[in-house]
Structure formats: structure tokens, C-alpha cells
Design a protein around this motif. Structure first.
Motif, PDB file in Angstrom:
ATOM      1  N   HIS A  41       0.846  -1.191   0.000  1.00  0.00           N
ATOM      2  CA  HIS A  41       0.000   0.000   0.000  1.00  0.00           C
ATOM      3  C   HIS A  41       0.882   1.241   0.000  1.00  0.00           C
ATOM      4  O   HIS A  41       2.015   1.220   0.512  1.00  0.00           O
ATOM      5  CB  HIS A  41      -0.908   0.019   1.230  1.00  0.00           C
ATOM      6  CG  HIS A  41      -2.110  -0.873   1.110  1.00  0.00           C
ATOM      7  ND1 HIS A  41      -2.017  -2.215   0.826  1.00  0.00           N
ATOM      8  CD2 HIS A  41      -3.446  -0.601   1.237  1.00  0.00           C
ATOM      9  CE1 HIS A  41      -3.238  -2.740   0.799  1.00  0.00           C
ATOM     10  NE2 HIS A  41      -4.116  -1.793   1.037  1.00  0.00           N
ATOM     11  N   ILE A  42       0.360   2.318  -0.567  1.00  0.00           N
ATOM     12  CA  ILE A  42       1.070   3.596  -0.563  1.00  0.00           C
ATOM     13  C   ILE A  42       0.314   4.578   0.329  1.00  0.00           C
ATOM     14  O   ILE A  42      -0.876   4.400   0.615  1.00  0.00           O
ATOM     15  CB  ILE A  42       1.243   4.148  -1.996  1.00  0.00           C
ATOM     16  CG1 ILE A  42      -0.107   4.359  -2.679  1.00  0.00           C
ATOM     17  CG2 ILE A  42       2.123   3.212  -2.821  1.00  0.00           C
ATOM     18  CD1 ILE A  42      -0.016   4.955  -4.077  1.00  0.00           C
ATOM     19  N   ASN A  43       1.021   5.616   0.749  1.00  0.00           N
ATOM     20  CA  ASN A  43       0.456   6.531   1.744  1.00  0.00           C
ATOM     21  C   ASN A  43      -0.644   7.410   1.138  1.00  0.00           C
ATOM     22  O   ASN A  43      -0.464   8.027   0.091  1.00  0.00           O
ATOM     23  CB  ASN A  43       1.554   7.401   2.357  1.00  0.00           C
ATOM     24  CG  ASN A  43       2.347   8.197   1.341  1.00  0.00           C
ATOM     25  OD1 ASN A  43       2.709   7.689   0.283  1.00  0.00           O
ATOM     26  ND2 ASN A  43       2.625   9.455   1.659  1.00  0.00           N
ATOM     27  N   ASP A  44      -1.762   7.472   1.843  1.00  0.00           N
ATOM     28  CA  ASP A  44      -2.877   8.295   1.375  1.00  0.00           C
ATOM     29  C   ASP A  44      -2.840   9.707   1.938  1.00  0.00           C
ATOM     30  O   ASP A  44      -3.707  10.515   1.663  1.00  0.00           O
ATOM     31  CB  ASP A  44      -4.223   7.639   1.712  1.00  0.00           C
ATOM     32  CG  ASP A  44      -4.470   7.536   3.220  1.00  0.00           C
ATOM     33  OD1 ASP A  44      -3.612   7.984   4.016  1.00  0.00           O
ATOM     34  OD2 ASP A  44      -5.529   7.008   3.602  1.00  0.00           O
ATOM     35  N   ARG A  45      -1.836   9.976   2.742  1.00  0.00           N
ATOM     36  CA  ARG A  45      -1.626  11.303   3.306  1.00  0.00           C
ATOM     37  C   ARG A  45      -0.145  11.436   3.633  1.00  0.00           C
ATOM     38  O   ARG A  45       0.614  10.493   3.498  1.00  0.00           O
ATOM     39  CB  ARG A  45      -2.472  11.496   4.571  1.00  0.00           C
ATOM     40  CG  ARG A  45      -2.088  10.572   5.733  1.00  0.00           C
ATOM     41  CD  ARG A  45      -3.202  10.457   6.734  1.00  0.00           C
ATOM     42  NE  ARG A  45      -4.336   9.735   6.143  1.00  0.00           N
ATOM     43  CZ  ARG A  45      -5.524   9.655   6.734  1.00  0.00           C
ATOM     44  NH1 ARG A  45      -5.729  10.233   7.905  1.00  0.00           N
ATOM     45  NH2 ARG A  45      -6.503   8.973   6.150  1.00  0.00           N
TER      46      ARG A  45
END
Length: 290
Positions: free
Chosen positions: A206-210
Motif C-alpha cells: 500500500h502507498i500513503n494516502d496522506r
């Protein structure tokens, strides 16, 4: 999180007297204490500090014993030497039959405690890391961990006709290449009282959403982690963990458009699914109390 002194009765021995030295690794102090032989191992475990989990993902950390007046110096090793024979115990010919259990032969123990600077950021005190300057993001520090970075690069391709010369504004008539920055972040957690796989697996790839550790959204990926076992001073076994994050100068879900050389976020054709799913990566540490 606390760092109390041992709870069992003890006293400081004057012979040998406490000794201190200073070297490149910081101050080191050795002091000797007298305790009841029955309390010796409890004294040692409490001096070394420990991590326990009362249930779920809740973690209670008791820091090693801090040496007085030296804020960044904590207990890091203990040596126990039994001393004193009880009255009425025959020594000649039967010595080897005694001392296998606390109190069988010896009445007390001399406990040598070495205090020093911890090798990793497992302890947070102002004098050890003022302003969190050895963290990736001093504005959002993660205590109890060690961080290292390996920087590298990635080559991206610009198609013919997507670049122009700065002065003449003529089109560059061939493919061109640009190297962007990428980096591997290794985050090590020295002690975990449970296996983290069930709580971390949902964040893998997963990649950072913030914003995460100072970097903009979608530029940091939780790539993988690994665990190993570590024996504790009380005989129990816990886990240490090493987490691998990948940082990229351009967002992970953007590619260069061949027609104009500009980056654009993409999705999987026919599904509207994102190239990478997003998550609040800070939760990886929040869930274990960091």
C-alpha cells in the motif's frame, strides 16, 4: 512507558566502588548492588527493562533502569555472583549439591550492573536525541525504533518529441532519459511481544494516502517486513521486526505520458482499480502504540 528502579530491596556496595568511563560510544558506568539471592533474577529483569502485552496489540514498555544524573544512560547488562552461605550448611564434600535453586545454599547475590547509552532509539529522553534529529521526520517521530536510509535512482523515459531545448525551443528528436530519486527506508523495532503478521499484512504494497514521515501522499510504499526471535532476560522469547518502505520522487501510481512527457495518475483498464491501494501508513506504528 516508565523507567523505575528495581522494586526488590537492594543496596549499593562500596567495595567495589562504582566506576565510570567515557569513550566514543558514550558514558559507561558499572556499579555493584547487594540483594537477597531469592530476589537476584527479579532485580536483574527489572533493571534490564521489559516489554509485555496485556492483550491484543496493547504494549506496555518498562524502560531499563536509568542511572541517576545521567539522563541518556540506562542499564544494558547485568552479572549475578552468589555470595554468603547460610548457617548450618555443611560445606565440605557437599558443596556441589547446593545452589541450584535460589536460597538452597547462597543467601545473597552481588549484582554488577553496567549502565550505558542504548545502541538504538529504543529510549526517548531529551539528551539522547534532542529535537528528534536522527529521525526521518522530526515533526512526526516514531520512538523505540532505529531508522536507516539507502538512496538510489530510477530511470524514466521521455518519448521522442516530448522535450524541447530550453533556448531554441526546438523539439528534441530522440528518446531522452531522466533519473529520479528513490530510496529504501529500513525501520527496525527491537522488541515486540507478539507476532505482527496479522496486523501488518493488510498494509503490504500500500502507498500513503496522506503525508507520511514528511513525504507527500502516494510517494511512500510499505513494501515488506521480516521478523526474527530474540530471547529476553526472563527466559521468554519475543520478536524483533524490520520494516521496509520504498520512497519515490514521483508518486508510485503515476507514469509519464508518451505524448507530452507529463506524469499522470493511472488505473487498471476495465476495472477502475488503482495501480496501488492507499492507506494511512502511520497506522502501522499506531496499532502497536508507537
Amino acid at each position: 512507558m516508565s523507567m523505575p528502579k528495581p522494586t526488590v530491596p537492594f543496596r549499593v556496595l562500596r567495595d567495589p566502588a562504582p566506576q565510570a568511563r567515557l569513550d566514543r560510544d558514550g558514558p559507561v558506568v558499572r556499579a555493584n548492588f547487594l540483594v537477597s539471592w531469592d530476589d537476584a533474577f527479579r532485580f536483574a529483569n527489572e533493571a534490564m527493562g521489559y516489554v509485555i502485552s496485556p492483550g491484543g496489540t496493547t504494549i506496555v514498555r518498562v524502560l531499563p533502569w536509568q542511572y541517576p544524573d545521567l539522563p541518556a544512560v540506562f542499564c544494558r547488562s547485568v552479572q549475578i555472583v552468589p555470595i554468603g552461605a547460610p548457617q548450618g550448611v555443611a560445606v565440605a564434600g557437599v558443596r556441589d549439591q547446593y545452589g541450584l535453586r535460589p536460597g538452597e545454599y547462597y543467601t545473597h547475590a552481588r549484582v554488577e550492573v553496567e549502565f550505558g547509552v542504548p545502541s538504538v532509539q529504543e529510549i526517548r529522553v531529551p539528551d539522547q536525541d534532542p529535537g528528534w534529529r536522527i529521525q526521518i521526520d522530526p515533526q512526526d517521530p516514531i520512538p523505540w525504533v532505529e531508522m536507516d536510509i539507502e538512496h538510489d535512482g530510477e530511470v524514466i523515459t521521455y518519448a521522442e518529441g516530448t522535450l524541447v531545448y530550453k533556448v531554441s525551443k526546438k523539439v528534441v528528436p530522440f528518446r531522452s532519459f531522466r533519473r529520479i530519486g528513490v530510496a529504501t527506508w529500513m525501520v527496525r523495532i527491537p522488541q515486540l511481544p507478539f507476532m505482527p503478521w496479522p496486523i501488518w499484512r493488510r498494509y503490504i504494497k500500500h502507498i500513503n494516502d496522506r503525508r507520511f514521515l514528511g513525504e507527500p501522499e502516494r510517494t511512500v510504499m510499505f513494501d515488506s517486513f521480516r521478523t526474527s526471535s530474540i530471547a529476553m532476560t526472563d527466559g521468554t522469547v519475543q520478536k524483533r521486526a524490520e520494516l521496509r518502505f520504498l520512497w519515490r520522487e514521483l508518486p508510485w501510481d503515476e507514469v509519464i505520458r508518451p505524448e507530452d512527457g507529463l506524469p499522470e495518475q493511472v488505473e487498471i483498464v476495465g476495472t477502475a482499480d488503482p495501480l496501488y491501494r492507499t492507506a494511512d501508513l502511520r497506522d502501522i506504528f499506531r496499532v502497536i502504540g508507537l
